[in-house]
Design a protein around this motif. Structure first.
Motif, short mmCIF file in Angstrom:
data_model
loop_
_atom_site.label_atom_id
_atom_site.label_comp_id
_atom_site.label_asym_id
_atom_site.label_seq_id
_atom_site.Cartn_x
_atom_site.Cartn_y
_atom_site.Cartn_z
N LYS A 1 21.39 -34.07 6.22
CA LYS A 1 22.42 -34.22 5.28
C LYS A 1 21.73 -33.22 4.10
O LYS A 1 22.25 -33.06 3.05
N SER A 2 20.64 -32.34 4.62
CA SER A 2 20.10 -31.46 3.56
C SER A 2 19.77 -30.10 4.31
O SER A 2 20.35 -30.05 5.87
N TYR A 3 19.71 -29.01 3.62
CA TYR A 3 19.62 -27.60 4.44
C TYR A 3 18.69 -26.83 3.54
O TYR A 3 18.61 -26.62 2.27
N THR A 4 17.66 -26.34 4.35
CA THR A 4 16.60 -25.30 3.63
C THR A 4 17.21 -24.03 4.11
O THR A 4 17.28 -23.63 4.95
N PHE A 5 17.70 -23.27 3.01
CA PHE A 5 17.90 -22.08 3.36
C PHE A 5 16.76 -20.87 3.00
O PHE A 5 15.87 -21.06 2.38
N ASN A 6 17.41 -19.76 3.84
CA ASN A 6 16.38 -18.54 3.96
C ASN A 6 17.31 -17.16 3.97
O ASN A 6 17.97 -17.37 5.01
N ILE A 7 17.16 -16.75 2.98
CA ILE A 7 18.37 -15.36 2.86
C ILE A 7 17.60 -14.14 3.15
O ILE A 7 16.79 -13.84 2.27
N ASP A 8 18.00 -13.39 4.09
CA ASP A 8 17.39 -12.04 4.36
C ASP A 8 18.16 -11.09 3.45
O ASP A 8 19.37 -11.09 3.28
N SER A 9 17.22 -10.10 2.68
CA SER A 9 17.63 -9.17 1.92
C SER A 9 16.91 -7.83 2.06
O SER A 9 15.76 -8.03 2.33
N PHE A 10 17.74 -6.80 1.77
CA PHE A 10 17.07 -5.44 1.74
C PHE A 10 16.96 -5.29 0.16
O PHE A 10 17.88 -4.85 -0.23
N ALA A 11 15.82 -4.78 -0.10
CA ALA A 11 15.55 -4.22 -1.57
C ALA A 11 15.77 -2.59 -1.63
O ALA A 11 15.08 -2.26 -0.48
N MET A 12 16.19 -2.05 -2.39
CA MET A 12 16.33 -0.51 -2.22
C MET A 12 15.56 0.11 -3.24
O MET A 12 15.61 -0.32 -4.52
N PHE A 13 14.46 0.91 -2.75
CA PHE A 13 13.70 1.67 -3.62
C PHE A 13 14.22 2.78 -4.41
O PHE A 13 15.10 3.56 -3.69
N LYS A 14 13.51 3.30 -5.47
CA LYS A 14 14.15 4.46 -6.13
C LYS A 14 13.71 5.73 -5.29
O LYS A 14 12.54 5.69 -4.98
N SER B 1 0.74 -1.28 -0.09
CA SER B 1 -0.12 0.04 -0.11
C SER B 1 0.68 1.28 -0.02
O SER B 1 0.71 2.08 -0.58
N ARG B 2 2.10 1.20 0.73
CA ARG B 2 3.04 2.49 0.54
C ARG B 2 3.41 2.75 -0.79
O ARG B 2 3.40 3.82 -1.22
N VAL B 3 3.75 1.53 -1.51
CA VAL B 3 4.38 1.84 -2.61
C VAL B 3 3.21 2.36 -3.69
O VAL B 3 3.52 3.19 -4.61
N VAL B 4 2.05 1.77 -3.67
CA VAL B 4 1.06 2.02 -4.53
C VAL B 4 0.70 3.42 -4.43
O VAL B 4 0.51 4.22 -5.22
N SER B 5 0.84 3.97 -3.04
CA SER B 5 0.43 5.39 -3.00
C SER B 5 1.58 6.37 -2.96
O SER B 5 1.75 7.37 -2.76
N GLY B 6 2.84 5.95 -3.73
CA GLY B 6 4.02 6.59 -4.12
C GLY B 6 4.67 6.95 -2.98
O GLY B 6 5.50 7.87 -3.11
N ASN B 7 4.86 6.16 -2.00
CA ASN B 7 5.54 6.65 -0.85
C ASN B 7 6.53 5.46 -0.38
O ASN B 7 6.36 4.98 0.80
N ALA B 8 7.40 4.83 -0.96
CA ALA B 8 8.14 3.85 -0.74
C ALA B 8 8.98 3.95 0.31
O ALA B 8 9.68 5.02 0.29
N PRO B 9 9.42 3.03 1.39
CA PRO B 9 10.46 3.64 2.06
C PRO B 9 11.86 3.26 1.31
O PRO B 9 11.66 2.91 0.17
N ALA B 10 12.86 3.65 1.89
CA ALA B 10 14.28 3.45 1.21
C ALA B 10 14.71 1.92 1.00
O ALA B 10 15.16 1.70 -0.02
#
Ligand code: BGC
Length: 413
Positions: A289-302, A71-80
């Motif tokens: 012998k197996s590994y379920t991975f989950n990588i946290d990441s931050f997307a950067m907005f324009k 909802s923030r992006v749709v209203s043109g107010n994306a976080p950094a």
């Protein structure tokens, strides 16, 4: 001090004041351990003279955070910056709202210091649009050794042993399995069972490739039946419970064990508990012998404001710095995503995770966590999770009925 030095010093103060910007950061790290970890990110950024604007949306797994973000992006107010992971990064980038971070990535050698499987996910059409934070292993079983000892049972390594232990814990008067009935938590258990009962090839075919035949196979039926049996060992207050409250039950000895990713370790540590003594980490049954991975990441907005763009780049540099990678994961329960960070300060759980991440990558047993948005496009992922939770919550539903529902959910576009 000579005048020229004074002028220079003043000029640099003015320059850095002019450059100081603000970054608004959306995340869902609100539990005890998570909050400790995120405060280290805030401190790292503030040390660069920038301002951190916290945009925390509570709710494990991030479903609520993603709704608010939309909802923030749709209203043109994306976080950094926003905590976005896996294929969702591509979906957001395709909307044209993410910023190109290639200059930072190039200056900081991200192509060299990241495993290629990770850097590929952080790029859209060859350009970096996100910064990776850490690697969480999801297929863990957390247990309370004292409770296990009192019940006279041992930590299970197979699903058969799991039910033996669960029975013993029940007889001893404790809740065998600490669970929170939210669909991402249901699915965290489901994917652990799928990997442990079905094996790596089944997991990949059924849950990553969403192959209709595998989703309707006898193995799938067995996985679903085993999964549902786990529910018999959870308590009646499980529906809606937050994951960290479930972890607290294991910490306090009210429950024996929890199936959860290693952010749970952050809770044990924040409560002053010692791994190997007060709590134990082992692979979820059948998945050592197996590994379920989950990588946290931050997307950067324009962004438009120059100072804020600079602060956003500072954040990206901070996230990938070796010091931050170490401090953050020590609090968060994860391991650094950056290659070559020393593991000496980490505990045995993290050392095992780190070694297994490398070895399973070689054997092909390193698989993405579906529960945590690592493999399946978001629409199908949501529909599959709903179907699995419906099965968990509906006593009358048979495994065959659930299979049909999951197979049709997998076709959601
Ligand atoms: C995130 C973790 C977080 C967990 C519980 C996962 O999806 O990757 O960073 O701690 O959810 O909120």
């Amino acid at each position: 001090m000579p005048l020229s030095a004074v002028v220079l010093a003043c000029a640099s103060v003015v320059a850095s004041a002019a450059q100081a910007g603000e970054v608004e950061v959306l995340h869902w790290w609100t539990s005890g351990g998570e909050a400790k970890a995120v405060s280290s990110l805030k401190a790292t950024l503030q040390a660069k003279g920038d301002t951190w604007k916290d945009f925390a949306v509570a709710g494990g797994g991030g479903d609520s955070a993603m709704t608010v973000l939309k909802s923030r992006v749709v209203s043109g107010n994306a976080p950094a910056a926003a905590q976005i992971k896996g294929p969702s990064l591509q979906e957001w980038a395709a909307e044209g709202v993410l910023a190109n971070m290639d200059d930072v990535a190039k200056a900081e050698n991200w192509d060299t210091v990241l495993p290629k499987v990770v850097s590929d996910v952080m790029k859209y059409q060859g350009h970096y649009i996100a910064a990776p934070v850490n690697v969480h292993r999801v297929n863990w079983l957390w247990s309370n050794p004292e409770v296990f000892k009192k019940a006279g049972v041992k930590v299970p390594t197979t699903w058969d042993e799991f039910f033996v232990a669960a029975e013993g814990l029940k007889k001893a008067g404790v809740i065998p399995v600490a669970h929170g009935g939210q669909n991402w938590q249901d699915f965290t258990t489901f994917e652990a069972v799928a990997l442990g009962v079905g094996g790596v090839d089944f997991y990949k075919k059924a849950l990553v490739q969403l192959d209709p035949k595998t989703l309707s196979s006898p193995t799938m039926e067995k996985v679903l039946t085993t999964f549902k049996k786990v529910k018999d060992y959870t308590d009646k207050n499980a529906p809606g419970r937050d994951w960290n409250l479930a972890t607290a039950m294991v910490i306090k000895g009210e429950a024996g064990m929890q199936i959860m990713g290693d952010w749970a370790k952050g809770e044990f540590l924040a409560a002053g508990k010692v791994p190997g003594k007060d709590f134990s980490c082992s692979a979820a049954p059948g998945t050592a012998k197996s590994y379920t991975f989950n990588i946290d990441s931050f997307a950067m907005f324009k962004l438009k404001n120059e100072a804020n763009i600079k602060a956003q780049k500072d954040l990206a540099v901070a996230i990938m710095s070796p010091e931050f990678q170490e401090t953050f994961s020590l609090n968060k329960g994860s391991i650094p995503v950056r290659l070559g960070v020393k593991m000496d300060k980490f505990d045995e759980c993290a050392k095992t995770s780190s070694a297994d991440f490398v070895s399973t990558a070689k054997t092909g047993a390193l698989v993405p966590s579906i529960a945590h948005g690592m493999a399946v496009p978001s629409a199908a992922e949501g529909a599959i999770k709903d179907a699995v939770s419906q099965f968990w919550n509906t006593d009358k539903m048979t495994a065959k009925e659930a299979m049909d529902k999951i197979a049709s959910a997998a076709k959601t576009k």
